[in-house]
Scaffold this active site. Structure first.
Site, short mmCIF file in Angstrom:
data_model
loop_
_atom_site.label_atom_id
_atom_site.label_comp_id
_atom_site.label_asym_id
_atom_site.label_seq_id
_atom_site.Cartn_x
_atom_site.Cartn_y
_atom_site.Cartn_z
N VAL A 103 1.97 4.83 -0.98
CA VAL A 103 3.42 4.68 -0.84
C VAL A 103 4.14 5.13 -2.11
O VAL A 103 5.35 4.98 -2.22
CB VAL A 103 3.80 3.23 -0.44
CG1 VAL A 103 3.20 2.89 0.91
CG2 VAL A 103 3.34 2.21 -1.49
N HIS A 119 1.78 5.10 5.74
CA HIS A 119 2.18 3.72 5.40
C HIS A 119 3.57 3.66 4.77
O HIS A 119 3.89 2.71 4.07
CB HIS A 119 1.13 3.08 4.48
CG HIS A 119 -0.17 2.79 5.18
ND1 HIS A 119 -1.34 2.50 4.53
CD2 HIS A 119 -0.47 2.74 6.51
CE1 HIS A 119 -2.31 2.29 5.42
NE2 HIS A 119 -1.82 2.44 6.62
N CYS A 152 22.13 -5.46 2.89
CA CYS A 152 22.55 -4.27 3.62
C CYS A 152 24.08 -4.16 3.60
O CYS A 152 24.77 -5.13 3.93
CB CYS A 152 22.05 -4.40 5.06
SG CYS A 152 22.67 -3.13 6.14
N CYS A 155 25.33 -4.76 7.52
CA CYS A 155 25.24 -6.02 8.28
C CYS A 155 24.91 -7.22 7.39
O CYS A 155 24.71 -8.32 7.90
CB CYS A 155 24.21 -5.89 9.39
SG CYS A 155 22.51 -5.99 8.80
N THR A 193 -10.21 6.67 -0.80
CA THR A 193 -9.87 5.60 0.15
C THR A 193 -11.13 4.87 0.59
O THR A 193 -12.17 5.48 0.80
CB THR A 193 -9.10 6.15 1.38
OG1 THR A 193 -8.99 5.09 2.35
CG2 THR A 193 -9.74 7.36 2.01
P1 OAD Z 1 -8.41 0.74 -1.48
O1 OAD Z 1 -7.89 -0.01 -2.65
O2 OAD Z 1 -8.95 0.00 -0.32
O3 OAD Z 1 -9.59 1.70 -1.92
C1 OAD Z 1 -9.49 2.51 -3.03
C2 OAD Z 1 -10.66 3.45 -3.01
O4 OAD Z 1 -10.50 4.36 -4.09
C3 OAD Z 1 -12.02 2.78 -3.19
O5 OAD Z 1 -12.92 3.31 -2.22
C4 OAD Z 1 -12.44 3.20 -4.60
O6 OAD Z 1 -13.86 3.36 -4.72
C5 OAD Z 1 -11.74 4.53 -4.72
N1 OAD Z 1 -11.47 4.98 -6.09
C6 OAD Z 1 -11.17 4.23 -7.18
N2 OAD Z 1 -10.95 5.02 -8.24
C7 OAD Z 1 -11.08 6.32 -7.82
C8 OAD Z 1 -10.97 7.59 -8.43
N3 OAD Z 1 -10.66 7.71 -9.71
N4 OAD Z 1 -11.17 8.69 -7.66
C9 OAD Z 1 -11.48 8.58 -6.34
N5 OAD Z 1 -11.61 7.40 -5.72
C10 OAD Z 1 -11.41 6.28 -6.43
O7 OAD Z 1 -7.24 1.74 -1.08
P2 OAD Z 1 -6.95 2.44 0.31
O8 OAD Z 1 -8.20 2.93 0.95
O9 OAD Z 1 -5.85 3.39 0.06
O10 OAD Z 1 -2.39 -0.63 3.32
O11 OAD Z 1 -6.40 1.25 1.14
C11 OAD Z 1 -5.92 1.52 2.40
C12 OAD Z 1 -4.77 0.63 2.70
O12 OAD Z 1 -5.12 -0.72 2.45
C13 OAD Z 1 -3.55 0.84 1.81
O13 OAD Z 1 -2.73 1.88 2.23
C14 OAD Z 1 -2.87 -0.47 1.97
C15 OAD Z 1 -4.08 -1.31 1.68
O14 OAD Z 1 -4.00 -2.62 1.84
C16 OAD Z 1 -1.17 -1.12 3.53
O15 OAD Z 1 -0.42 -1.44 2.62
C17 OAD Z 1 -0.83 -1.21 4.99
#
Ligand code: OAD
Length: 251
Positions: A103, A119, A152, A155, A193
């Site tokens: 985000v 997201h 807002c 509203c 991710t």
């Molecule tokens: P996470 O915090 O779940 O995962 C981060 C990932 O990045 C992990 O797999 C780490 O191993 C990896 N990582 C850390 N450092 C890194 C680096 N330097 N290079 C490459 N990878 C690295 O984050 P997301 O997968 O983005 O949702 O989480 C998904 C969603 O869960 C987010 O968008 C959010 C969260 O809660 C909402 O807010 C709806």
């Protein structure tokens, strides 16, 4: 850094590439991932519990303050070599789409042009009641304190962060575009991710099912291993610039 020859050939032959990113893509810019411990006011709180409509309804200044803290953090961070390498790939492909769960605005600040935000964005809040978009000023209170959300102008409802919270649906236009791009791409790079938050985490698997070559860039293992064609283990800010150079700018 050495890469498998077959991977480089896939990238060179590819016309359409999707880069699917998560919090790890911004980690080297200094933005903690969701699995990192929270600090300050929030150190005893689970981000999964703060990122919900219920948390905002129960204590709006607490949740708004958390997002203002994150907005201040992002304002003081720069895109890292992973963001720049992704933007640079645009020069070598007929289509490069970034499908992100992040985000923050670091992909666009690095020059990425086609970004699908699954997201939402911390920079585009809107009214909780009438959904009117609200324009934020520069962040002034991002030190970790509670901050009452603005009202807002239309509203007088409370303005909420423009992000998708747990329990909420993904924006349908972004989701449909992501599905379409995943179905059509030749290569999908899944970067930083954990691939555990659905439905976003379906995107790499769907791309693979439709015939794409699936590549992961992550220092750790994720839920995606059984589906991968190539796993590049390490920080994205080191691996992606080297990969772009090896594939598209060989010496
Ligand atoms: P996470 O915090 O779940 O995962 C981060 C990932 O990045 C992990 O797999 C780490 O191993 C990896 N990582 C850390 N450092 C890194 C680096 N330097 N290079 C490459 N990878 C690295 O984050 P997301 O997968 O983005 O949702 O989480 C998904 C969603 O869960 C987010 O968008 C959010 C969260 O809660 C909402 O807010 C709806």
């Amino acid at each position: 850094m050495e890469f498998p020859r077959e991977l480089l050939t896939h990238l060179q032959a590819a016309e359409k590439v999707v880069v699917f990113t998560g919090a790890g893509a911004s980690a080297e810019s200094g933005i903690p991932t969701f699995r990192d411990a929270l600090t300050g006011l929030w150190e005893n709180f689970d981000p999964m519990a703060l990122a919900t409509p219920q948390a905002f309804d129960e204590n709006p200044p607490f949740v708004w303050g958390w997002y203002e803290w994150r907005r201040a953090l992002v304002a003081n961070c720069e895109p890292n070599p992973a963001h720049y390498a992704i933007a640079e790939m645009q020069n070598y492909l007929s289509s490069l789409v970034v499908v992100t769960q992040n985000v923050d605005d670091l992909h666009e600040r690095a020059g990425a042009k086609d970004i699908v935000r699954l997201h939402g964005s911390m920079h585009h809040p809107y009214c909780r009641d009438c959904h009117l978009p609200y324009t934020l000023g520069p962040v002034t209170r991002g030190g970790g304190e509670e901050v009452p959300p603005p009202q807002c102008p239309q509203c007088q409802g409370l303005v909420r962060p423009g992000v998708v919270w747990f329990g909420e649906s993904l924006p349908s236009d972004a989701w449909e575009r992501a599905l379409e791009e995943a179905a059509q791409c030749d290569v999908l790079l899944s970067v930083g991710t954990s691939s555990v938050v659905y439905p976003a985490a379906d995107i790499p698997r769907l791309a693979k099912e439709q015939g794409a070559c699936l590549v992961q860039v992550n220092p750790d293992e994720t839920g995606l291993e059984p589906f991968l064609d190539f796993s590049l283990q390490g920080p994205a800010g080191e691996i992606l610039p080297a990969l772009v150079e090896a594939a598209y700018e060989p010496a």
